[in-house]
Design a protein around this motif. Structure first.
Motif, mmCIF file in Angstrom:
data_model
loop_
_atom_site.group_PDB
_atom_site.id
_atom_site.type_symbol
_atom_site.label_atom_id
_atom_site.label_comp_id
_atom_site.label_asym_id
_atom_site.label_seq_id
_atom_site.Cartn_x
_atom_site.Cartn_y
_atom_site.Cartn_z
ATOM 1 N N ILE A 174 -3.130 28.920 64.928
ATOM 2 C CA ILE A 174 -2.426 30.020 64.267
ATOM 3 C C ILE A 174 -3.256 30.608 63.121
ATOM 4 C CG2 ILE A 174 -1.124 28.420 62.767
ATOM 5 C CD1 ILE A 174 1.230 30.464 62.939
ATOM 6 N N ALA A 175 -3.961 29.769 62.365
ATOM 7 C CA ALA A 175 -4.699 30.300 61.209
ATOM 8 C C ALA A 175 -5.790 31.260 61.660
ATOM 9 C CB ALA A 175 -5.284 29.165 60.377
ATOM 10 N N GLY A 220 -0.577 23.163 66.560
ATOM 11 C CA GLY A 220 -1.125 21.825 66.427
ATOM 12 C C GLY A 220 -0.771 20.870 67.543
ATOM 13 N N PRO A 221 -1.323 19.657 67.464
ATOM 14 C CA PRO A 221 -1.215 18.693 68.563
ATOM 15 C C PRO A 221 0.132 17.980 68.652
ATOM 16 C CG PRO A 221 -2.495 17.748 66.773
ATOM 17 C CD PRO A 221 -2.225 19.180 66.398
ATOM 18 N N ARG A 222 0.933 18.015 67.580
ATOM 19 C CA ARG A 222 2.235 17.343 67.627
ATOM 20 C C ARG A 222 3.296 18.338 68.076
ATOM 21 N NH1 ARG A 222 -0.868 15.512 63.797
ATOM 22 N NH2 ARG A 222 -0.495 17.432 62.623
ATOM 23 N N LEU A 224 6.628 20.190 67.869
ATOM 24 C CA LEU A 224 7.553 20.473 66.773
ATOM 25 C C LEU A 224 8.918 20.828 67.345
ATOM 26 C CD1 LEU A 224 5.288 22.747 64.527
ATOM 27 C CD2 LEU A 224 5.537 20.260 64.476
ATOM 28 N N ALA A 232 7.397 26.531 60.107
ATOM 29 C CA ALA A 232 5.941 26.415 60.002
ATOM 30 C C ALA A 232 5.276 27.760 60.280
ATOM 31 C CB ALA A 232 5.428 25.356 60.969
ATOM 32 N N ALA A 235 5.850 30.144 57.328
ATOM 33 C CA ALA A 235 5.015 29.829 56.167
ATOM 34 C C ALA A 235 3.577 30.280 56.406
ATOM 35 C CB ALA A 235 5.064 28.334 55.873
ATOM 36 N N CYS A 236 3.056 29.997 57.599
ATOM 37 C CA CYS A 236 1.673 30.408 57.900
ATOM 38 C C CYS A 236 1.547 31.928 57.910
ATOM 39 C CB CYS A 236 1.223 29.829 59.244
ATOM 40 S SG CYS A 236 1.027 28.033 59.224
ATOM 41 N N GLU B 100 6.999 15.358 61.640
ATOM 42 C CA GLU B 100 6.599 16.312 62.677
ATOM 43 C C GLU B 100 5.318 17.050 62.278
ATOM 44 O OE1 GLU B 100 9.713 18.831 64.410
ATOM 45 O OE2 GLU B 100 11.131 17.650 63.222
ATOM 46 N N LEU B 101 5.188 17.304 60.963
ATOM 47 C CA LEU B 101 4.047 18.079 60.472
ATOM 48 C C LEU B 101 2.835 17.203 60.176
ATOM 49 C CD1 LEU B 101 6.041 20.587 58.243
ATOM 50 C CD2 LEU B 101 4.922 21.070 60.430
ATOM 51 N N GLY B 102 2.953 15.899 60.470
ATOM 52 C CA GLY B 102 1.760 15.058 60.530
ATOM 53 C C GLY B 102 1.343 14.323 59.269
ATOM 54 N N LEU B 231 7.516 21.623 53.108
ATOM 55 C CA LEU B 231 7.243 21.924 54.519
ATOM 56 C C LEU B 231 6.297 23.114 54.645
ATOM 57 C CD1 LEU B 231 10.814 21.392 55.952
ATOM 58 C CD2 LEU B 231 9.018 19.736 55.464
ATOM 59 N N ALA B 232 6.463 24.099 53.776
ATOM 60 C CA ALA B 232 5.587 25.274 53.824
ATOM 61 C C ALA B 232 4.148 24.886 53.486
ATOM 62 C CB ALA B 232 6.091 26.337 52.852
ATOM 63 N N ALA B 235 2.621 22.931 56.417
ATOM 64 C CA ALA B 235 2.256 23.789 57.550
ATOM 65 C C ALA B 235 0.979 24.564 57.240
ATOM 66 C CB ALA B 235 3.408 24.752 57.869
ATOM 67 N N CYS B 236 0.891 25.122 56.027
ATOM 68 C CA CYS B 236 -0.318 25.883 55.659
ATOM 69 C C CYS B 236 -1.540 24.973 55.615
ATOM 70 C CB CYS B 236 -0.112 26.572 54.310
ATOM 71 S SG CYS B 236 1.119 27.900 54.357
ATOM 72 N N GLN B 238 -2.055 22.115 57.318
ATOM 73 C CA GLN B 238 -2.455 21.759 58.690
ATOM 74 C C GLN B 238 -3.134 22.935 59.393
ATOM 75 O OE1 GLN B 238 -2.737 18.951 59.911
ATOM 76 N NE2 GLN B 238 -1.053 17.561 59.408
ATOM 77 N N ALA B 239 -2.603 24.140 59.142
ATOM 78 C CA ALA B 239 -3.171 25.323 59.823
ATOM 79 C C ALA B 239 -4.571 25.649 59.302
ATOM 80 C CB ALA B 239 -2.239 26.522 59.626
ATOM 81 N N LEU B 240 -4.811 25.463 58.002
ATOM 82 C CA LEU B 240 -6.066 25.918 57.397
ATOM 83 C C LEU B 240 -7.080 24.801 57.163
ATOM 84 C CD1 LEU B 240 -4.297 28.384 55.021
ATOM 85 C CD2 LEU B 240 -6.205 29.060 56.485
ATOM 86 N N TRP B 244 -4.403 21.492 62.980
ATOM 87 C CA TRP B 244 -3.937 22.683 63.697
ATOM 88 C C TRP B 244 -5.078 23.666 63.936
ATOM 89 C CZ3 TRP B 244 1.463 24.545 61.585
ATOM 90 C CH2 TRP B 244 2.373 23.463 61.648
#
Lengths: 262, 262
Positions: A174-175, A220-222, A224, A232, A235-236, B100-102, B231-232, B235-236, B238-240, B244
């Motif tokens: 997503i990023a 991601g790999p998990r 959700l 998520a 937020a992204c 869930e978000l790791g 959570l926000a 998520a950010c 993991q994405a950046l 993710w």
């Protein structure tokens, strides 16, 4: 005494009086036990935030004497969240969190694998209003009635881009997908589309991938849950495309309301 | 019949038998009404995920006959979530969503303005286990006992970077701050630190900002509840920075368990 922050449908300007709803009057009189003249903060999604005074009326009613504006209305990103209904506690949570994360429209969508068919739109709207009141937001997302996904896609507004969270996997990160958007895409209205717990049906996935302005991403790999994926992705999107890209204003404590820390 | 996915402390390898806990045996026998030989998927955070068969024992007990590995163990980012305890429903939700978000460690921290002092670590761990079982994760975060924030910072492990979500405002945007990290920072272990609903005390903010490897960020113009901010930020991150950034694997339906869509 800290101000109680309330959403109102009334127009707000200096010197006006805004009628409060029966529920608001009950909350202020009997839950918060606020006397006449207690400080309020009002917002309506149009006129910014205004300081006001509680004006008790008779045994049940109440109004607000509006004095001065405490915050100007700000333009927020045009972002829909299209999500398949999920069971009660989780859908309430999505309405609350999506409001905090700045969505402008909450659109329940019915899909082939949607487990929950009935949606209490009134309760979702109440959750959204409460979340906006408690977290200093100046607007409340519009909660729409549920619509079938294929019909929603068939009537999709031209120019509104879709961010599709592809739980079947294989989606690009997503990023990277959001960071690579051009200025036109960043300036466009958007919608985040989240599938049901059972996943989109293959015909629905095909229809989504055929949309003109769709960006399919992976989270991601998990795996959700649907509600986690929605928050998520929101937020992204806000961090990479929306209004989290500006430095956050330093809040004066005057802006913290008595319901802001609930 | 789809496989029931369970976390176990036992070592997992082909041909072994893993004892199930009394709670797991009760769940399989009386809630799911699974007969002897029913398919299971087991993971322990070390040996990957394994297919197994339910082996009922007497009136109450149960074990699992482990047959073949269905997924290899994967290395996950080393990410702590340090959060001030919040009221019950919200802290349960944080444990579930953070799993869930790791996150690898859930660390409750007590601060000057922490409203909730008691934390049911056992219940948080149960929430984390259930979330891992239901969302195909191959590990369960460690849930630590609450610790005072100043003490935690005083004993902070060298080289572990802090992402501090600064609810007082004025923080730089999270996407820019994380996208600008160098390779050494990206490869380092991390911790996300979220304040209590009441905010950090000024002494706590000063101590946090004085930490060697701290990155203070803002999460946009709207005030977020502590659980939403956690959570926000996760998520950010993991994405950046986290896992993710890799394309998500396309999941075979074999991997979807009967509890995966709860």
């Amino acid at each position: 005494m800290s101000a109680t922050r309330l959403f109102t449908e009334a127009d707000l300007s200096a010197g006006t009086e805004a009628e409060l709803t029966e529920a608001q009057a009950h909350y202020l009189r009997h839950v918060m036990r606020r006397p006449d003249g207690s400080p309020l903060l009002l917002f309506n999604g149009r006129d910014g935030e205004w300081a006001a005074e509680l004006a008790l009326r008779g045994k049940k009613a109440a109004a607000a004497r509006v004095s001065e504006r405490t915050r100007p209305q700000v333009v927020e990103p045009d972002l829909w969240l299209c999500f398949a209904p999920i069971k009660r506690a989780r859908i309430d949570y999505v309405a609350e969190k999506a409001t905090e994360l700045g969505v402008t429209v909450l659109q329940p969508v019915l899909t082939q694998h949607t487990a929950v068919e009935r949606v209490n739109v009134g309760r979702l709207r109440a959750n959204a209003v409460e979340a906006a009141e408690q977290t200093e937001r100046l607007s409340v997302p519009e909660v729409r009635t549920p619509v079938d996904l294929m019909r929603l896609l068939g009537e999709w507004p031209a120019g509104r881009r879709l961010l599709m969270c592809d739980e079947t996997g294989g989606g690009p990160p997503i990023a990277g997908a959001l960071a690579g958007l051009d200025d036109a895409a960043r300036a466009a209205p958007w919608a985040i589309v989240i599938g049901p717990e059972g996943g989109f049906a293959s015909a629905e996935l095909t229809a989504l991938r055929r949309m003109k302005d769709v960006t399919a991403v992976g989270l991601g790999p998990r795996i959700l849950r649907a509600d986690t994926a929605a928050l998520a992705a929101l937020a992204c999107w806000q961090a990479l495309v929306g209004d989290w890209r500006q430095p956050t204003p330093r809040l004066s404590s005057d802006y913290r309301s008595s319901r802001g820390a609930v």
